[in-house]
Design a protein around this motif. Structure first.
Motif, PDB file in Angstrom:
ATOM      1  N   SER A  76       0.752  -1.084   0.009  1.00 18.07           N
ATOM      2  CA  SER A  76       0.074  -0.070  -0.085  1.00 18.07           C
ATOM      3  C   SER A  76       0.935   1.384   0.067  1.00 18.07           C
ATOM      4  CB  SER A  76      -0.937   0.152   1.224  1.00 18.07           C
ATOM      5  OG  SER A  76      -0.183   0.190   2.429  1.00 18.07           O
ATOM      6  N   GLN A  77       0.175   2.244  -0.550  1.00 16.01           N
ATOM      7  CA  GLN A  77       1.039   3.813  -0.338  1.00 16.01           C
ATOM      8  C   GLN A  77       1.033   4.074   1.214  1.00 16.01           C
ATOM      9  OE1 GLN A  77      -1.254   6.679  -2.409  1.00 16.01           O
ATOM     10  NE2 GLN A  77       0.410   8.338  -2.113  1.00 16.01           N
ATOM     11  N   GLY A  78       0.151   3.589   1.898  1.00 11.41           N
ATOM     12  CA  GLY A  78       0.397   3.918   3.253  1.00 11.41           C
ATOM     13  C   GLY A  78       1.640   3.479   3.912  1.00 11.41           C
ATOM     14  N   ARG A  79       2.360   2.527   3.507  1.00 16.83           N
ATOM     15  CA  ARG A  79       3.533   1.756   3.882  1.00 16.83           C
ATOM     16  C   ARG A  79       4.736   2.383   3.330  1.00 16.83           C
ATOM     17  NH1 ARG A  79       6.595  -2.923   3.195  1.00 16.83           N
ATOM     18  NH2 ARG A  79       7.418  -3.516   5.468  1.00 16.83           N
ATOM     19  N   GLU A  80       4.666   3.369   2.574  1.00 22.58           N
ATOM     20  CA  GLU A  80       5.709   4.141   1.779  1.00 22.58           C
ATOM     21  C   GLU A  80       6.156   5.067   2.660  1.00 22.58           C
ATOM     22  OE1 GLU A  80       4.703   5.863  -1.797  1.00 22.58           O
ATOM     23  OE2 GLU A  80       4.097   3.865  -2.715  1.00 22.58           O
ATOM     24  N   LEU A  81       7.592   5.487   2.805  1.00 21.10           N
ATOM     25  CA  LEU A  81       8.047   6.425   3.789  1.00 21.10           C
ATOM     26  C   LEU A  81       7.584   7.730   3.163  1.00 21.10           C
ATOM     27  CD1 LEU A  81      11.947   5.318   3.680  1.00 21.10           C
ATOM     28  CD2 LEU A  81      10.303   4.943   5.317  1.00 21.10           C
ATOM     29  N   PHE A  82       7.307   8.626   4.623  1.00 23.61           N
ATOM     30  CA  PHE A  82       6.599   9.974   4.451  1.00 23.61           C
ATOM     31  C   PHE A  82       7.582  10.995   3.753  1.00 23.61           C
ATOM     32  CE2 PHE A  82       5.544  13.822   6.120  1.00 23.61           C
ATOM     33  CZ  PHE A  82       4.132  13.946   5.382  1.00 23.61           C
ATOM     34  N   GLY A  83       7.113  11.813   2.921  1.00 25.91           N
ATOM     35  CA  GLY A  83       7.775  12.905   2.459  1.00 25.91           C
ATOM     36  C   GLY A  83       9.039  12.969   1.860  1.00 25.91           C
ATOM     37  N   ALA A  84      10.135  13.656   2.396  1.00 20.56           N
ATOM     38  CA  ALA A  84      11.224  13.870   1.848  1.00 20.56           C
ATOM     39  C   ALA A  84      12.001  12.475   2.395  1.00 20.56           C
ATOM     40  CB  ALA A  84      12.119  14.931   2.511  1.00 20.56           C
ATOM     41  N   LEU A  85      11.795  11.859   3.528  1.00 17.51           N
ATOM     42  CA  LEU A  85      12.498  10.607   3.853  1.00 17.51           C
ATOM     43  C   LEU A  85      12.561   9.572   2.613  1.00 17.51           C
ATOM     44  CD1 LEU A  85      14.122   9.060   5.765  1.00 17.51           C
ATOM     45  CD2 LEU A  85      12.328   8.212   6.783  1.00 17.51           C
ATOM     46  N   GLN A  86      11.372   9.707   2.097  1.00 15.80           N
ATOM     47  CA  GLN A  86      11.492   8.443   0.724  1.00 15.80           C
ATOM     48  C   GLN A  86      12.066   8.984  -0.222  1.00 15.80           C
ATOM     49  OE1 GLN A  86       9.511   5.846   0.357  1.00 15.80           O
ATOM     50  NE2 GLN A  86       9.191   5.537  -1.779  1.00 15.80           N
ATOM     51  N   LYS A  87      12.433  10.196  -0.644  1.00 14.19           N
ATOM     52  CA  LYS A  87      13.271  10.668  -1.573  1.00 14.19           C
ATOM     53  C   LYS A  87      14.837  10.188  -1.359  1.00 14.19           C
ATOM     54  CE  LYS A  87      10.249  14.245  -3.202  1.00 14.19           C
ATOM     55  NZ  LYS A  87       9.823  15.635  -2.874  1.00 14.19           N
ATOM     56  N   VAL A  88      15.151  10.507   0.135  1.00 16.39           N
ATOM     57  CA  VAL A  88      16.543  10.238   0.479  1.00 16.39           C
ATOM     58  C   VAL A  88      16.582   8.614   0.527  1.00 16.39           C
ATOM     59  CG1 VAL A  88      18.028  10.084   2.479  1.00 16.39           C
ATOM     60  CG2 VAL A  88      16.605  12.322   2.141  1.00 16.39           C
ATOM     61  N   TYR A  89      15.839   7.961   0.824  1.00 18.07           N
ATOM     62  CA  TYR A  89      15.781   6.248   0.698  1.00 18.07           C
ATOM     63  C   TYR A  89      15.925   6.041  -0.597  1.00 18.07           C
ATOM     64  CZ  TYR A  89      14.590   1.540   0.676  1.00 18.07           C
ATOM     65  OH  TYR A  89      14.456   0.446   0.162  1.00 18.07           O
ATOM     66  N   LEU A  90      15.110   6.512  -1.536  1.00 19.02           N
ATOM     67  CA  LEU A  90      15.250   5.990  -2.947  1.00 19.02           C
ATOM     68  C   LEU A  90      16.757   6.238  -3.622  1.00 19.02           C
ATOM     69  CD1 LEU A  90      11.712   6.726  -4.232  1.00 19.02           C
ATOM     70  CD2 LEU A  90      12.699   4.653  -3.650  1.00 19.02           C
ATOM     71  N   ALA A  91      17.076   7.428  -3.208  1.00 22.52           N
ATOM     72  CA  ALA A  91      18.489   7.757  -3.737  1.00 22.52           C
ATOM     73  C   ALA A  91      19.481   6.795  -3.278  1.00 22.52           C
ATOM     74  CB  ALA A  91      18.625   9.309  -3.346  1.00 22.52           C
ATOM     75  N   HIS A  92      19.491   6.146  -2.235  1.00 20.43           N
ATOM     76  CA  HIS A  92      20.516   5.624  -1.374  1.00 20.43           C
ATOM     77  C   HIS A  92      19.989   4.342  -0.925  1.00 20.43           C
ATOM     78  CE1 HIS A  92      22.892   9.367  -1.034  1.00 20.43           C
ATOM     79  NE2 HIS A  92      21.863   9.792  -0.516  1.00 20.43           N
ATOM     80  N   LYS A  93      18.901   3.689  -1.770  1.00 19.08           N
ATOM     81  CA  LYS A  93      18.458   2.356  -1.182  1.00 19.08           C
ATOM     82  C   LYS A  93      19.536   1.060  -1.613  1.00 19.08           C
ATOM     83  CE  LYS A  93      15.796   1.182  -5.285  1.00 19.08           C
ATOM     84  NZ  LYS A  93      14.425   0.628  -5.636  1.00 19.08           N
ATOM     85  N   ASP A  94      20.375   1.264  -2.655  1.00 23.12           N
ATOM     86  CA  ASP A  94      21.210   0.217  -2.804  1.00 23.12           C
ATOM     87  C   ASP A  94      22.831   0.243  -2.292  1.00 23.12           C
ATOM     88  OD1 ASP A  94      19.190  -0.948  -4.645  1.00 23.12           O
ATOM     89  OD2 ASP A  94      19.969   0.611  -6.345  1.00 23.12           O
ATOM     90  N   GLU A  95      22.864   1.147  -1.280  1.00 21.16           N
ATOM     91  CA  GLU A  95      24.003   1.360  -0.548  1.00 21.16           C
ATOM     92  C   GLU A  95      24.272   0.414   0.401  1.00 21.16           C
ATOM     93  OE1 GLU A  95      26.435   3.653  -1.781  1.00 21.16           O
ATOM     94  OE2 GLU A  95      25.183   4.743  -2.857  1.00 21.16           O
ATOM     95  N   PRO A  96      25.385  -0.330   0.681  1.00 24.35           N
ATOM     96  CA  PRO A  96      25.359  -1.342   1.597  1.00 24.35           C
ATOM     97  C   PRO A  96      25.022  -0.849   3.221  1.00 24.35           C
ATOM     98  CG  PRO A  96      27.619  -0.823   0.976  1.00 24.35           C
ATOM     99  CD  PRO A  96      26.639   0.134   0.156  1.00 24.35           C
ATOM    100  N   TYR A  97      25.081   0.601   3.499  1.00 29.21           N
ATOM    101  CA  TYR A  97      24.810   0.821   4.736  1.00 29.21           C
ATOM    102  C   TYR A  97      23.481   1.372   4.957  1.00 29.21           C
ATOM    103  CZ  TYR A  97      26.604   4.728   2.053  1.00 29.21           C
ATOM    104  OH  TYR A  97      26.500   5.585   0.969  1.00 29.21           O
ATOM    105  N   VAL A  98      22.595   1.212   3.949  1.00 36.86           N
ATOM    106  CA  VAL A  98      21.388   1.551   4.129  1.00 36.86           C
ATOM    107  C   VAL A  98      20.251   0.441   4.008  1.00 36.86           C
ATOM    108  CG1 VAL A  98      19.141   2.768   2.994  1.00 36.86           C
ATOM    109  CG2 VAL A  98      21.487   3.754   3.022  1.00 36.86           C
ATOM    110  N   TYR A  99      19.434  -0.165   5.130  1.00 36.41           N
ATOM    111  CA  TYR A  99      18.853  -1.175   5.207  1.00 36.41           C
ATOM    112  C   TYR A  99      17.271  -0.994   5.381  1.00 36.41           C
ATOM    113  CZ  TYR A  99      17.617  -5.933   7.170  1.00 36.41           C
ATOM    114  OH  TYR A  99      17.124  -7.111   7.222  1.00 36.41           O
TER     115      TYR A  99
END
Length: 184
Positions: A76-99
């Motif tokens: 669901s969309q409700g489970r997506e990260l809120f606001g700007a945090l979603q953008k930061v996550y998507l930009a770094h989600k493949d980094e080994p230090y982001v889980y």
């Protein structure tokens, strides 16, 4: 000392105005602080864990089913990260230090591999942010204490449904769990 940032349940359902189980304006007011801390930890290549509640539609066996309305449903969309945090996550989600870590209970440690991942990285210090202060943040902090981690709670990056519960939990972090409570 190696440290990690643990972001708990900062999703649309818990934060957005129309979220299924929103903490409301207090949760939206901490968006920039959570995003800033996340960005800082990412830039330092420190471990960032996004511990995100997940539920299955109509799961009659999950204990929260009788306590709360349906929220953070898989896909669901409700489970997506809120606001700007979603953008930061998507930009770094493949980094080994982001889980990204799914969790099915209040504590991010319950039934997950969180402790194994922290120990493998030599992490001894947790920085905890997110929602809800008196539920998932508190239960995670209690488990972190019981597992011997030191913790810093960023009081300007946590929020709750209930102002009294929020303040009670902050005192509990300090007085009972020995956590450091900071506000930048």
């Amino acid at each position: 000392m190696n440290k990690a940032l643990l972001i708990i349940d900062y999703t649309n359902d818990f934060v957005a105005e129309d979220g299924a189980l929103t903490c409301g304006e207090p949760a939206r007011n901490i968006e920039s602080r959570i995003t800033s801390l996340c960005q800082k930890f990412v830039e330092e290549q420190q471990f960032v864990i996004l511990a995100v509640d997940i539920h299955e539609p109509e799961d009659v066996f999950h204990p929260e089913t009788t306590l709360f309305p349906p929220h953070n449903l898989r896909g669901s969309q409700g489970r997506e990260l809120f606001g700007a945090l979603q953008k930061v996550y998507l930009a770094h989600k493949d980094e080994p230090y982001v889980y990204w870590m799914d969790k099915t209970r209040y504590s991010a440690f319950a039934g997950t591999d969180l402790e194994i991942r922290l120990r493998a990285r030599g992490i001894e210090e947790l920085h905890i942010v997110g929602v809800a202060t008196s539920i998932c943040v508190l239960h995670t902090a209690i488990d972190a204490y019981n597992k011997g981690f030191s913790m810093t709670i960023h009081s300007d990056a946590i929020a709750d449904f209930d102002a009294k519960g929020h303040l009670w939990a902050i005192q509990h972090f300090r007085q009972v769990l020995g956590g450091t409570v900071v506000q930048d």
